[in-house]
Write an enzyme that holds these catalytic residues in place. Sequence first.
Site, PDB file in Angstrom:
ATOM      1  N   ASP A  36      79.708 115.327  15.374  1.00 39.02           N
ATOM      2  CA  ASP A  36      79.541 114.669  16.672  1.00 39.02           C
ATOM      3  C   ASP A  36      79.968 115.602  17.794  1.00 39.02           C
ATOM      4  OD1 ASP A  36      79.152 111.947  15.391  1.00 39.02           O
ATOM      5  OD2 ASP A  36      81.191 112.390  14.713  1.00 39.02           O
ATOM      6  N   LYS A  95      76.950 112.811  21.388  1.00 40.09           N
ATOM      7  CA  LYS A  95      77.692 111.577  21.675  1.00 40.09           C
ATOM      8  C   LYS A  95      77.581 111.267  23.166  1.00 40.09           C
ATOM      9  CE  LYS A  95      79.431 109.787  17.938  1.00 40.09           C
ATOM     10  NZ  LYS A  95      78.769 108.540  17.533  1.00 40.09           N
ATOM     11  N   HIS A 115      84.493 112.804  17.482  1.00 41.03           N
ATOM     12  CA  HIS A 115      83.684 111.574  17.479  1.00 41.03           C
ATOM     13  C   HIS A 115      83.863 110.722  18.723  1.00 41.03           C
ATOM     14  CE1 HIS A 115      82.799 107.338  16.515  1.00 41.03           C
ATOM     15  NE2 HIS A 115      81.806 107.845  15.816  1.00 41.03           N
ATOM     16  N   ASP A 151      80.927 109.862   3.677  1.00 39.85           N
ATOM     17  CA  ASP A 151      82.271 110.450   3.799  1.00 39.85           C
ATOM     18  C   ASP A 151      82.708 111.039   2.467  1.00 39.85           C
ATOM     19  OD1 ASP A 151      82.202 109.262   6.320  1.00 39.85           O
ATOM     20  OD2 ASP A 151      83.334 107.490   5.685  1.00 39.85           O
ATOM     21  N   HIS A 179      79.372 113.285   6.199  1.00 42.83           N
ATOM     22  CA  HIS A 179      79.506 112.600   7.482  1.00 42.83           C
ATOM     23  C   HIS A 179      80.816 112.982   8.168  1.00 42.83           C
ATOM     24  CE1 HIS A 179      80.507 108.749   9.759  1.00 42.83           C
ATOM     25  NE2 HIS A 179      79.396 109.163  10.319  1.00 42.83           N
ATOM     26  N   ARG A 180      80.740 113.702   9.272  1.00 41.76           N
ATOM     27  CA  ARG A 180      81.905 114.291   9.959  1.00 41.76           C
ATOM     28  C   ARG A 180      82.629 115.246   9.008  1.00 41.76           C
ATOM     29  NH1 ARG A 180      84.467 108.594  12.397  1.00 41.76           N
ATOM     30  NH2 ARG A 180      82.468 107.572  12.748  1.00 41.76           N
ATOM     31  N   GLU A 219      75.015 115.247  16.203  1.00 41.40           N
ATOM     32  CA  GLU A 219      74.864 113.989  16.933  1.00 41.40           C
ATOM     33  C   GLU A 219      75.426 114.160  18.337  1.00 41.40           C
ATOM     34  OE1 GLU A 219      76.816 110.462  15.333  1.00 41.40           O
ATOM     35  OE2 GLU A 219      76.290 109.433  17.193  1.00 41.40           O
ATOM     36  N   GLU A 263      76.942 116.493   8.987  1.00 38.89           N
ATOM     37  CA  GLU A 263      76.738 115.768  10.242  1.00 38.89           C
ATOM     38  C   GLU A 263      77.998 115.917  11.063  1.00 38.89           C
ATOM     39  OE1 GLU A 263      77.056 112.059  12.865  1.00 38.89           O
ATOM     40  OE2 GLU A 263      78.449 112.799  11.384  1.00 38.89           O
TER      41      GLU A 263
HETATM   42  O1  G3P Z   1      74.948 110.222  12.763  1.00 35.90           O
HETATM   43  C1  G3P Z   1      75.203 109.140  11.938  1.00 35.90           C
HETATM   44  C2  G3P Z   1      76.497 108.453  12.273  1.00 35.90           C
HETATM   45  O2  G3P Z   1      77.488 109.413  12.401  1.00 35.90           O
HETATM   46  C3  G3P Z   1      76.426 107.620  13.532  1.00 35.90           C
HETATM   47  O3  G3P Z   1      77.577 106.882  13.789  1.00 35.90           O
HETATM   48  O4  G3P Z   1      79.730 106.436  14.851  1.00 35.90           O
HETATM   49  O5  G3P Z   1      79.664 107.602  12.675  1.00 35.90           O
HETATM   50  O6  G3P Z   1      78.942 108.771  14.737  1.00 35.90           O
HETATM   51  P1  G3P Z   1      79.039 107.455  14.018  1.00 35.90           P
HETATM   52 MG    MG Z   2      78.170 110.669  14.004  1.00 42.22          MG
END
Ligand code: G3P
Ligand code: MG
Length: 248
Positions: free
Chosen positions: A37, A112, A50, A230, A8-9, A110, A35
């Site tokens: 953003d 944004k 993000h 993470d 995640h990121r 993702e 993943e």
């Molecule tokens: O894509 C899943 C998750 O990343 C969505 O929330 O705020 O972490 O980008 P956020």
């Molecule tokens: Mg995200």
Amino acid sequence: MTTKIIAHRGASKLAPENTMYAFELGYKFGAEGIETDVQLTKDNIPVLIHDETVKRTTNGNGYVKDYTFDELSKLDAGSWFSPEFHNARIISLEEFLIWIKPKELYINIELKNNKIDYKNLESIVYDMLKNHRLLERTTLSTFNPNSVRRLLKYQNNIEVAFLTSKKKPNLVEYAKNLGANALHVKYRLVNPQLIEQAHDNNMPVRVYTVNNYKPMMHCFNQDCDGIFTDVPYKALTFRKLFQFKKQL
Ligand code: G3P
Ligand code: MG
């Protein structure tokens, strides 16, 4: 089914989120996907960050949309996390795609665009993925239902996920009607009915953000298609443990 482990990121617990350091570490520590953003600069370059503003994760101030890519790439995107990452920079989506292409990794981009609905973000990102021949292993996701609708024309060529943290009685139906063919949901929304209904409709379900033992085991047990974490290295260990226990 084996639940995919998606950084995640990037491996954002170990390095500044959405930077090359976090992506490299995610990859090196065995994540099966990344993943990230995407926001859009003043000169229409999709960049990986993000927030809509640069304040939290750089030494700058103001909105991403008010910077050119050249200006943005001069900011320090690592020191906020830890001084040894002072060389970290905001990178463009294109740089990321070039890095990931030779690696066997699933990609989740993702968009944004739920706070600032960037003009043409969908087509800019889609065309770039197409040019790099990465449509097949990529999911585009967004919290913005209008953006999911706009992505409908690409649905046959790329997976589109509706992203949500909100409970809805007929979430699968709702997402399907928008034109999504996957669901990305906050952990608290996961329940056996949702997963079953989604799978009956051929929609994969991926879950965010899953960082601890109990929720990880729950997602593995519920046959979630993927978790965004993470701490991908931790998730890999727990998934091995889960598979071991299943055979007992
Ligand atoms: O894509 C899943 C998750 O990343 C969505 O929330 O705020 O972490 O980008 P956020
Ligand atoms: Mg995200």
